[in-house]
Design a protein around this motif. Sequence first.
Motif, PDB file in Angstrom:
ATOM      1  N   GLY A  67       0.822  -1.209   0.000  1.00 53.86           N
ATOM      2  CA  GLY A  67       0.000   0.000   0.000  1.00 53.86           C
ATOM      3  C   GLY A  67       0.853   1.256   0.000  1.00 53.86           C
ATOM      4  O   GLY A  67       1.003   1.924   1.023  1.00 53.86           O
ATOM      5  N   PHE A  68       1.386   1.605  -1.154  1.00 56.98           N
ATOM      6  CA  PHE A  68       2.304   2.752  -1.297  1.00 56.98           C
ATOM      7  C   PHE A  68       1.569   4.080  -1.066  1.00 56.98           C
ATOM      8  O   PHE A  68       2.108   5.001  -0.452  1.00 56.98           O
ATOM      9  CB  PHE A  68       2.898   2.713  -2.711  1.00 56.98           C
ATOM     10  CG  PHE A  68       3.894   3.776  -3.017  1.00 56.98           C
ATOM     11  CD1 PHE A  68       5.147   3.767  -2.426  1.00 56.98           C
ATOM     12  CD2 PHE A  68       3.603   4.786  -3.931  1.00 56.98           C
ATOM     13  CE1 PHE A  68       6.093   4.747  -2.725  1.00 56.98           C
ATOM     14  CE2 PHE A  68       4.539   5.762  -4.248  1.00 56.98           C
ATOM     15  CZ  PHE A  68       5.779   5.740  -3.646  1.00 56.98           C
ATOM     16  N   GLY A  69       0.364   4.198  -1.578  1.00 51.45           N
ATOM     17  CA  GLY A  69      -0.484   5.371  -1.343  1.00 51.45           C
ATOM     18  C   GLY A  69       0.202   6.685  -1.620  1.00 51.45           C
ATOM     19  O   GLY A  69       0.626   6.964  -2.733  1.00 51.45           O
ATOM     20  N   THR A  70       0.319   7.500  -0.571  1.00 51.27           N
ATOM     21  CA  THR A  70       0.902   8.837  -0.723  1.00 51.27           C
ATOM     22  C   THR A  70       2.426   8.796  -0.870  1.00 51.27           C
ATOM     23  O   THR A  70       3.036   9.817  -1.200  1.00 51.27           O
ATOM     24  CB  THR A  70       0.600   9.686   0.527  1.00 51.27           C
ATOM     25  OG1 THR A  70       1.207   9.051   1.664  1.00 51.27           O
ATOM     26  CG2 THR A  70      -0.899   9.838   0.756  1.00 51.27           C
ATOM     27  N   GLY A  71       3.044   7.681  -0.530  1.00 52.72           N
ATOM     28  CA  GLY A  71       4.512   7.599  -0.592  1.00 52.72           C
ATOM     29  C   GLY A  71       5.183   8.126   0.668  1.00 52.72           C
ATOM     30  O   GLY A  71       6.412   8.226   0.735  1.00 52.72           O
ATOM     31  N   LEU A  72       4.384   8.419   1.691  1.00 52.67           N
ATOM     32  CA  LEU A  72       4.972   8.991   2.916  1.00 52.67           C
ATOM     33  C   LEU A  72       6.003   8.052   3.562  1.00 52.67           C
ATOM     34  O   LEU A  72       7.071   8.491   3.983  1.00 52.67           O
ATOM     35  CB  LEU A  72       3.861   9.325   3.928  1.00 52.67           C
ATOM     36  CG  LEU A  72       4.327   9.829   5.297  1.00 52.67           C
ATOM     37  CD1 LEU A  72       5.188  11.079   5.180  1.00 52.67           C
ATOM     38  CD2 LEU A  72       3.136  10.103   6.224  1.00 52.67           C
ATOM     39  N   ASN A  73       5.702   6.769   3.619  1.00 55.13           N
ATOM     40  CA  ASN A  73       6.649   5.843   4.273  1.00 55.13           C
ATOM     41  C   ASN A  73       7.953   5.735   3.490  1.00 55.13           C
ATOM     42  O   ASN A  73       9.025   5.571   4.065  1.00 55.13           O
ATOM     43  CB  ASN A  73       6.017   4.455   4.427  1.00 55.13           C
ATOM     44  CG  ASN A  73       4.836   4.471   5.369  1.00 55.13           C
ATOM     45  OD1 ASN A  73       4.758   5.311   6.249  1.00 55.13           O
ATOM     46  ND2 ASN A  73       3.895   3.557   5.164  1.00 55.13           N
ATOM     47  N   PRO A  97      -2.148  -1.006  -6.071  1.00 62.83           N
ATOM     48  CA  PRO A  97      -3.084  -1.242  -7.179  1.00 62.83           C
ATOM     49  C   PRO A  97      -3.973  -0.044  -7.500  1.00 62.83           C
ATOM     50  O   PRO A  97      -4.588  -0.012  -8.564  1.00 62.83           O
ATOM     51  CB  PRO A  97      -3.931  -2.425  -6.690  1.00 62.83           C
ATOM     52  CG  PRO A  97      -3.753  -2.486  -5.219  1.00 62.83           C
ATOM     53  CD  PRO A  97      -2.452  -1.829  -4.884  1.00 62.83           C
ATOM     54  N   ILE A 150      -1.172  -7.239  -3.229  1.00 67.76           N
ATOM     55  CA  ILE A 150      -0.399  -8.263  -2.518  1.00 67.76           C
ATOM     56  C   ILE A 150      -0.873  -9.660  -2.912  1.00 67.76           C
ATOM     57  O   ILE A 150      -0.088 -10.606  -2.973  1.00 67.76           O
ATOM     58  CB  ILE A 150      -0.426  -8.055  -0.976  1.00 67.76           C
ATOM     59  CG1 ILE A 150       0.434  -9.104  -0.277  1.00 67.76           C
ATOM     60  CG2 ILE A 150      -1.832  -8.046  -0.422  1.00 67.76           C
ATOM     61  CD1 ILE A 150       1.871  -9.166  -0.697  1.00 67.76           C
ATOM     62  N   ASP A 166       0.767  -1.600   5.454  1.00 64.92           N
ATOM     63  CA  ASP A 166      -0.013  -0.369   5.668  1.00 64.92           C
ATOM     64  C   ASP A 166      -1.319  -0.423   4.877  1.00 64.92           C
ATOM     65  O   ASP A 166      -1.638   0.469   4.093  1.00 64.92           O
ATOM     66  CB  ASP A 166       0.829   0.852   5.263  1.00 64.92           C
ATOM     67  CG  ASP A 166       0.344   2.132   5.925  1.00 64.92           C
ATOM     68  OD1 ASP A 166      -0.587   2.060   6.750  1.00 64.92           O
ATOM     69  OD2 ASP A 166       0.879   3.209   5.619  1.00 64.92           O
ATOM     70  N   ALA A 167      -2.064  -1.488   5.113  1.00 67.59           N
ATOM     71  CA  ALA A 167      -3.359  -1.657   4.438  1.00 67.59           C
ATOM     72  C   ALA A 167      -4.431  -0.837   5.155  1.00 67.59           C
ATOM     73  O   ALA A 167      -4.237  -0.412   6.297  1.00 67.59           O
ATOM     74  CB  ALA A 167      -3.746  -3.131   4.482  1.00 67.59           C
ATOM     75  N   PHE A 168      -5.573  -0.645   4.503  1.00 68.99           N
ATOM     76  CA  PHE A 168      -6.717  -0.063   5.205  1.00 68.99           C
ATOM     77  C   PHE A 168      -7.114  -1.001   6.339  1.00 68.99           C
ATOM     78  O   PHE A 168      -6.746  -2.183   6.347  1.00 68.99           O
ATOM     79  CB  PHE A 168      -7.881   0.154   4.241  1.00 68.99           C
ATOM     80  CG  PHE A 168      -7.651   1.282   3.270  1.00 68.99           C
ATOM     81  CD1 PHE A 168      -7.441   2.578   3.718  1.00 68.99           C
ATOM     82  CD2 PHE A 168      -7.637   1.047   1.901  1.00 68.99           C
ATOM     83  CE1 PHE A 168      -7.213   3.619   2.823  1.00 68.99           C
ATOM     84  CE2 PHE A 168      -7.413   2.082   0.999  1.00 68.99           C
ATOM     85  CZ  PHE A 168      -7.203   3.373   1.462  1.00 68.99           C
TER      86      PHE A 168
HETATM   87  C1  LIG Z   1      -3.995   3.035   4.647  1.00 71.19           C
HETATM   88  S1  LIG Z   1      -3.604   3.361   2.959  1.00 71.19           S
HETATM   89  C2  LIG Z   1      -1.884   3.660   3.256  1.00 71.19           C
HETATM   90  C3  LIG Z   1      -1.104   4.137   2.106  1.00 71.19           C
HETATM   91  C4  LIG Z   1       0.338   4.538   2.282  1.00 71.19           C
HETATM   92  N1  LIG Z   1       1.170   3.611   2.984  1.00 71.19           N
HETATM   93  C5  LIG Z   1       0.513   5.955   2.715  1.00 71.19           C
HETATM   94  O1  LIG Z   1       1.284   6.213   3.648  1.00 71.19           O
HETATM   95  O2  LIG Z   1      -0.083   6.820   2.100  1.00 71.19           O
HETATM   96  C6  LIG Z   1      -3.710   1.720   2.253  1.00 71.19           C
HETATM   97  C7  LIG Z   1      -3.202   1.585   0.847  1.00 71.19           C
HETATM   98  O3  LIG Z   1      -3.280   0.213   0.437  1.00 71.19           O
HETATM   99  C8  LIG Z   1      -3.662   0.164  -0.933  1.00 71.19           C
HETATM  100  N2  LIG Z   1      -4.229  -1.167  -1.243  1.00 71.19           N
HETATM  101  C9  LIG Z   1      -5.542  -1.517  -1.291  1.00 71.19           C
HETATM  102  N3  LIG Z   1      -5.672  -2.820  -1.603  1.00 71.19           N
HETATM  103  C10 LIG Z   1      -4.427  -3.312  -1.751  1.00 71.19           C
HETATM  104  C11 LIG Z   1      -3.919  -4.616  -2.091  1.00 71.19           C
HETATM  105  N4  LIG Z   1      -4.738  -5.646  -2.304  1.00 71.19           N
HETATM  106  N5  LIG Z   1      -2.571  -4.770  -2.172  1.00 71.19           N
HETATM  107  C12 LIG Z   1      -1.738  -3.722  -1.932  1.00 71.19           C
HETATM  108  N6  LIG Z   1      -2.173  -2.469  -1.608  1.00 71.19           N
HETATM  109  C13 LIG Z   1      -3.496  -2.270  -1.518  1.00 71.19           C
HETATM  110  C14 LIG Z   1      -4.661   1.305  -1.024  1.00 71.19           C
HETATM  111  O4  LIG Z   1      -4.922   1.690  -2.357  1.00 71.19           O
HETATM  112  C15 LIG Z   1      -3.991   2.371  -0.190  1.00 71.19           C
HETATM  113  O5  LIG Z   1      -3.116   3.155  -0.944  1.00 71.19           O
END
Ligand SMILES: C[S@@+](CC[C@H](N)C(=O)[O-])C[C@H]1O[C@@H](n2cnc3c(N)ncnc32)[C@H](O)[C@@H]1O
Length: 233
Positions: A67-73, A97, A150, A166-168
């Motif tokens: 879960g790369f999302g914003t890229g903060l980590n 994704p 994943i 770092d999943a939801f």
């Molecule tokens: C809680 S957010 C955290 C994002 C990121 N680590 C950040 O600091 O912004 C969860 C992230 O997991 C991603 N995600 C959702 N389903 C996923 C999957 N099956 N495999 C990998 N990542 C997934 C989401 O799109 C989202 O960007």
Amino acid sequence: MSNIKKSKSQFQLSHIITADGSSTLILNGLNEQYHSINGALQESTVVYIQNGLNYFTNKNLKILEIGFGTGLNCLLSYAANAEKKLPKTIDYTALEPFPINIDLLNQLNYDTLIETKFAAEFFKKIHQFATLEKKEIQPHFFLTKSLLSIQQFNTEEALFDLIYFDAFSPSIQPEMWTLDIFIKLFSLLKKGGILVTYCAKGEVKRTLKTAGFKIEHLAGPPGKREVTRAIKE
Ligand SMILES: C[S@@+](CC[C@H](N)C(=O)[O-])C[C@H]1O[C@@H](n2cnc3c(N)ncnc32)[C@H](O)[C@@H]1O
């Protein structure tokens, strides 16, 4: 996955500022954010940098972020490493994704809050390049981004030292917190490798344990009593 798929089509993402002044994104209509509203920067620093990156002293690291999302980590990992006298080489693989669109990325303020040299440039670069290419973003820091989930991800490359999970949250995306996923993550780690996550729910910790991990309960960031480190002994 159904909730999240829905969130991308029916629910919009909005930018908000958290209690420590740093940005996060909120899934409108679901009570869920990308980070803690008590402080995004603080949360990521404690959970992923202090409990994760800093667990390893002087060793080059292969990191997998779910879960790369914003890229903060990723940005914080670069900054923490670059601030060290003897930086490690970091080989960072990030799965995402559902990449965030550029208008929202442009609203995030992390590059203004992190004072490490080249942080702003680093942050721009990690969102600019195409997926599945491994690139040296700054000296000692290599990034590979993938659009795979994943569930889809497999690698024949060497195993990882560190997983940022770092999943939801389990209530929003329960399919991310299953025994099958944790067994897969366990197998993706080297011996002595660790998984860190913000989640400290009893059920999650029990499932991690069943997958083979030894669990450590660590103090959390403001607003959260406990977070988790899972070790592959
Ligand atoms: C809680 S957010 C955290 C994002 C990121 N680590 C950040 O600091 O912004 C969860 C992230 O997991 C991603 N995600 C959702 N389903 C996923 C999957 N099956 N495999 C990998 N990542 C997934 C989401 O799109 C989202 O960007």
